[in-house]
Design a protein around this motif. Structure first.
Motif, PDB file in Angstrom:
ATOM      1  N   GLN A 199       0.863  -1.183   0.000  1.00  0.00           N
ATOM      2  CA  GLN A 199       0.000   0.000   0.000  1.00  0.00           C
ATOM      3  C   GLN A 199       0.900   1.234   0.000  1.00  0.00           C
ATOM      4  OE1 GLN A 199      -0.425  -2.223   2.820  1.00  0.00           O
ATOM      5  NE2 GLN A 199      -1.707  -3.505   1.493  1.00  0.00           N
ATOM      6  N   MET A 200       0.441   2.268  -0.672  1.00  0.00           N
ATOM      7  CA  MET A 200       1.248   3.486  -0.799  1.00  0.00           C
ATOM      8  C   MET A 200       0.449   4.701  -0.334  1.00  0.00           C
ATOM      9  SD  MET A 200       2.961   5.244  -4.187  1.00  0.00           S
ATOM     10  CE  MET A 200       1.370   5.864  -4.702  1.00  0.00           C
ATOM     11  N   VAL A 201       1.127   5.600   0.391  1.00  0.00           N
ATOM     12  CA  VAL A 201       0.541   6.875   0.822  1.00  0.00           C
ATOM     13  C   VAL A 201       1.354   7.992   0.185  1.00  0.00           C
ATOM     14  CG1 VAL A 201      -0.070   8.348   2.761  1.00  0.00           C
ATOM     15  CG2 VAL A 201      -0.182   5.852   3.001  1.00  0.00           C
ATOM     16  N   LYS A 202       0.695   8.873  -0.577  1.00  0.00           N
ATOM     17  CA  LYS A 202       1.384   9.977  -1.225  1.00  0.00           C
ATOM     18  C   LYS A 202       1.646  11.103  -0.229  1.00  0.00           C
ATOM     19  CE  LYS A 202      -0.242   9.498  -6.001  1.00  0.00           C
ATOM     20  NZ  LYS A 202      -0.958  10.204  -7.101  1.00  0.00           N
ATOM     21  N   VAL A 203       2.807  11.723  -0.382  1.00  0.00           N
ATOM     22  CA  VAL A 203       3.189  12.872   0.455  1.00  0.00           C
ATOM     23  C   VAL A 203       3.656  13.988  -0.460  1.00  0.00           C
ATOM     24  CG1 VAL A 203       4.676  13.722   2.294  1.00  0.00           C
ATOM     25  CG2 VAL A 203       3.849  11.365   2.354  1.00  0.00           C
ATOM     26  N   ASP A 204       3.119  15.192  -0.239  1.00  0.00           N
ATOM     27  CA  ASP A 204       3.486  16.362  -1.025  1.00  0.00           C
ATOM     28  C   ASP A 204       4.648  17.080  -0.332  1.00  0.00           C
ATOM     29  OD1 ASP A 204       3.614  18.786  -2.455  1.00  0.00           O
ATOM     30  OD2 ASP A 204       1.476  18.702  -2.910  1.00  0.00           O
ATOM     31  N   LEU A 205       5.732  17.320  -1.064  1.00  0.00           N
ATOM     32  CA  LEU A 205       6.919  17.953  -0.498  1.00  0.00           C
ATOM     33  C   LEU A 205       6.954  19.464  -0.702  1.00  0.00           C
ATOM     34  CD1 LEU A 205       9.742  15.431  -1.493  1.00  0.00           C
ATOM     35  CD2 LEU A 205       8.255  15.425   0.523  1.00  0.00           C
ATOM     36  N   ARG A 206       5.947  20.037  -1.321  1.00  0.00           N
ATOM     37  CA  ARG A 206       5.944  21.482  -1.542  1.00  0.00           C
ATOM     38  C   ARG A 206       5.677  22.234  -0.239  1.00  0.00           C
ATOM     39  NH1 ARG A 206       1.719  21.839  -6.421  1.00  0.00           N
ATOM     40  NH2 ARG A 206       0.691  20.373  -5.006  1.00  0.00           N
ATOM     41  N   VAL A 207       6.038  23.519  -0.254  1.00  0.00           N
ATOM     42  CA  VAL A 207       5.806  24.361   0.924  1.00  0.00           C
ATOM     43  C   VAL A 207       4.305  24.578   1.100  1.00  0.00           C
ATOM     44  CG1 VAL A 207       6.193  26.632   1.950  1.00  0.00           C
ATOM     45  CG2 VAL A 207       8.040  25.497   0.704  1.00  0.00           C
ATOM     46  N   VAL A 208       3.842  24.359   2.313  1.00  0.00           N
ATOM     47  CA  VAL A 208       2.426  24.513   2.646  1.00  0.00           C
ATOM     48  C   VAL A 208       2.230  25.853   3.351  1.00  0.00           C
ATOM     49  CG1 VAL A 208       0.473  23.561   3.921  1.00  0.00           C
ATOM     50  CG2 VAL A 208       2.151  22.026   2.861  1.00  0.00           C
ATOM     51  N   THR A 209       1.244  26.610   2.894  1.00  0.00           N
ATOM     52  CA  THR A 209       0.894  27.884   3.529  1.00  0.00           C
ATOM     53  C   THR A 209      -0.300  27.656   4.446  1.00  0.00           C
ATOM     54  OG1 THR A 209       1.662  29.093   1.577  1.00  0.00           O
ATOM     55  CG2 THR A 209       0.269  30.281   3.134  1.00  0.00           C
ATOM     56  N   MET A 210      -0.085  27.858   5.731  1.00  0.00           N
ATOM     57  CA  MET A 210      -1.138  27.589   6.713  1.00  0.00           C
ATOM     58  C   MET A 210      -1.484  28.875   7.451  1.00  0.00           C
ATOM     59  SD  MET A 210      -1.075  24.920   9.893  1.00  0.00           S
ATOM     60  CE  MET A 210       0.240  25.838  10.660  1.00  0.00           C
ATOM     61  N   ASP A 211      -2.745  29.219   7.460  1.00  0.00           N
ATOM     62  CA  ASP A 211      -3.220  30.412   8.150  1.00  0.00           C
ATOM     63  C   ASP A 211      -3.596  30.038   9.579  1.00  0.00           C
ATOM     64  OD1 ASP A 211      -4.003  32.970   8.663  1.00  0.00           O
ATOM     65  OD2 ASP A 211      -5.984  32.769   7.761  1.00  0.00           O
ATOM     66  N   VAL A 212      -2.970  30.699  10.532  1.00  0.00           N
ATOM     67  CA  VAL A 212      -3.280  30.460  11.941  1.00  0.00           C
ATOM     68  C   VAL A 212      -4.444  31.368  12.332  1.00  0.00           C
ATOM     69  CG1 VAL A 212      -2.382  30.481  14.301  1.00  0.00           C
ATOM     70  CG2 VAL A 212      -0.877  29.895  12.394  1.00  0.00           C
ATOM     71  N   PRO A 213      -5.569  30.813  12.795  1.00  0.00           N
ATOM     72  CA  PRO A 213      -6.725  31.655  13.154  1.00  0.00           C
ATOM     73  C   PRO A 213      -6.386  32.643  14.269  1.00  0.00           C
ATOM     74  CG  PRO A 213      -7.323  29.320  13.052  1.00  0.00           C
ATOM     75  CD  PRO A 213      -5.827  29.382  12.988  1.00  0.00           C
ATOM     76  N   SER A 214      -7.220  33.661  14.406  1.00  0.00           N
ATOM     77  CA  SER A 214      -7.007  34.675  15.446  1.00  0.00           C
ATOM     78  C   SER A 214      -7.038  34.030  16.818  1.00  0.00           C
ATOM     79  CB  SER A 214      -8.073  35.767  15.350  1.00  0.00           C
ATOM     80  OG  SER A 214      -7.956  36.460  14.123  1.00  0.00           O
ATOM     81  N   GLN A 215      -6.033  34.384  17.623  1.00  0.00           N
ATOM     82  CA  GLN A 215      -5.911  33.838  18.962  1.00  0.00           C
ATOM     83  C   GLN A 215      -6.047  34.958  19.986  1.00  0.00           C
ATOM     84  OE1 GLN A 215      -5.435  30.365  19.425  1.00  0.00           O
ATOM     85  NE2 GLN A 215      -5.845  30.447  17.215  1.00  0.00           N
ATOM     86  N   ASP A 216      -6.804  34.697  21.052  1.00  0.00           N
ATOM     87  CA  ASP A 216      -6.919  35.651  22.148  1.00  0.00           C
ATOM     88  C   ASP A 216      -5.672  35.536  23.022  1.00  0.00           C
ATOM     89  OD1 ASP A 216      -9.446  36.619  21.419  1.00  0.00           O
ATOM     90  OD2 ASP A 216     -10.433  34.930  22.387  1.00  0.00           O
ATOM     91  N   VAL A 217      -4.928  36.630  23.088  1.00  0.00           N
ATOM     92  CA  VAL A 217      -3.667  36.650  23.824  1.00  0.00           C
ATOM     93  C   VAL A 217      -3.735  37.755  24.865  1.00  0.00           C
ATOM     94  CG1 VAL A 217      -1.164  36.954  23.660  1.00  0.00           C
ATOM     95  CG2 VAL A 217      -2.410  35.798  21.825  1.00  0.00           C
ATOM     96  N   ILE A 218      -3.282  37.441  26.079  1.00  0.00           N
ATOM     97  CA  ILE A 218      -3.151  38.436  27.145  1.00  0.00           C
ATOM     98  C   ILE A 218      -1.664  38.695  27.338  1.00  0.00           C
ATOM     99  CG2 ILE A 218      -3.574  38.976  29.568  1.00  0.00           C
ATOM    100  CD1 ILE A 218      -6.013  37.221  29.472  1.00  0.00           C
ATOM    101  N   SER A 219      -1.244  39.913  27.059  1.00  0.00           N
ATOM    102  CA  SER A 219       0.174  40.242  27.129  1.00  0.00           C
ATOM    103  C   SER A 219       0.640  40.288  28.578  1.00  0.00           C
ATOM    104  CB  SER A 219       0.429  41.596  26.453  1.00  0.00           C
ATOM    105  OG  SER A 219      -0.259  42.625  27.140  1.00  0.00           O
TER     106      SER A 219
END
Length: 256
Positions: A58-78
Motif C-alpha cells: 500500500q502506498m501513501v502519497k506525500v506532497d513535499l511542496r511548501v504549505v501555507t497555513m493560516d493560523v486563526p485569530s488567537q486571544d492573547v493576554i500580554s
C-alpha cells in the motif's frame, strides 16, 4: 461449455490487465510515496514511475511542496495585561515523508494546533509595545520553537509571520494619547536643546567680542546700518554702555 470457458478466460485476462495497470504508479517531481508491505514500512519511492504490488503493498502519497497555513485569530493576554487578538501565517514543508506518515496521524492538523498554542505562549510573555515594535524577533522565536517541536514529525517550519494584532477601541485611543504625549515631550526636548545651543553660541560670541574691543565697534556700526535700512517710523537706537561711560567721563566737571 466452450462458450463458458472462453468467457472465463477473457475475464481472467481482464483482471490480470487491470492488476498490471494498477501496479504502475506515476509520482510527480514534488511527490513521494511511502510504501508499506503487509502493513510494515518498506521504503519511500518516487518521483517518476514506480511499482506497487496490489494486495501486498500500500502506498501513501506525500506532497513535499511548501504549505501555507493560516493560523486563526488567537486571544492573547500580554505580560502587561492587555487583551489582543493575533493571527499569523506559517510556511512549512515535509522533509522526511516516512516520519510525516508514521510518527503523526495528520501532520497538517498537528502543525496547525501546535502553531496556535505556540503563538499564544510566546506572545503572552511580552508586553504590548514589544508585540507592536519587535515583530521580527517574535516571528523568529515562534519559528524556532515550532521547528524544534515538529522536527520529530519530519516537518521543517521555514517562516512564521504575525499578520495582524487587533486592539479594542479603548486601547487604540490610549495608544494615540500616549503617542501624542511622546511627540510633545520630544518637541519640548528639541526646543530646550535649541535654546541651550543658542545660549552657548551667544556666550562664545561674547567672549570673542570681549577679547577684541574693535570688534564690538564694528558690530555696533553694522547694527546702525541695519537700523538705517528699516522703513519703520520708530527707530530704536542702541547705544553701548561703554560709549555712554566715555561720554559721561568727557563732560564731567573736573574735581577740585
Amino acid at each position: 461449455m466452450i462458450f463458458d470457458f472462453n468467457l472465463g478466460l477473457g475475464t481472467v485476462l481482464l483482471v490480470l490487465i487491470a492488476l498490471l495497470v494498477s501496479t504502475f504508479r506515476i509520482l510527480r517531481e514534488y511527490e513521494r510515496g511511502v510504501v508499506f508491505m503487509l502493513g510494515r514500512f518498506w521504503k519511500v519511492k518516487g518521483p517518476g514511475l514506480i511499482m506497487v504490488l496490489p494486495g501486498i503493498q500500500q502506498m501513501v502519497k506525500v506532497d513535499l511542496r511548501v504549505v501555507t497555513m493560516d493560523v486563526p485569530s488567537q486571544d492573547v493576554i500580554s505580560r502587561d495585561n492587555v487583551s489582543v487578538k493575533v493571527n499569523a501565517i506559517v510556511f512549512f514543508r515535509v522533509v522526511d515523508p516516512q516520519k510525516a506518515i508514521i510518527q503523526v496521524e495528520n501532520y497538517f492538523v498537528a502543525t496547525s494546533q501546535l502553531a496556535q498554542t505556540t503563538l499564544r505562549a510566546v506572545l503572552g510573555k511580552h508586553e504590548l509595545d514589544e508585540m507592536l515594535a519587535e515583530r521580527e524577533r517574535l516571528n523568529l522565536d515562534i519559528q524556532q520553537i515550532l521547528d524544534a517541536q515538529t522536527d520529530v514529525w519530519g516537518i521543517k517550519v521555514t517562516i512564521v509571520e504575525i499578520k495582524h494584532i487587533d486592539l479594542n477601541e479603548n486601547m487604540i485611543r490610549a495608544i494615540a494619547r500616549q503617542a501624542e504625549a511622546e511627540r510633545e515631550r520630544r518637541a519640548k526636548v528639541i526646543h530646550a536643546e535649541g535654546e541651550r545651543q543658542a545660549a552657548e553660541s551667544l556666550r562664545q560670541a561674547a567672549e570673542t567680542l570681549a577679547r577684541e574691543p574693535a570688534a564690538m565697534q564694528l558690530r555696533y556700526l553694522q547694527t546702525l546700518t541695519q537700523v538705517a535700512g528699516d522703513k519703520s517710523s520708530t527707530i530704536v537706537f542702541p547705544v553701548p554702555v561703554d560709549l555712554l561711560k566715555g561720554l559721561v567721563a568727557g563732560v564731567a566737571p573736573p574735581k577740585g
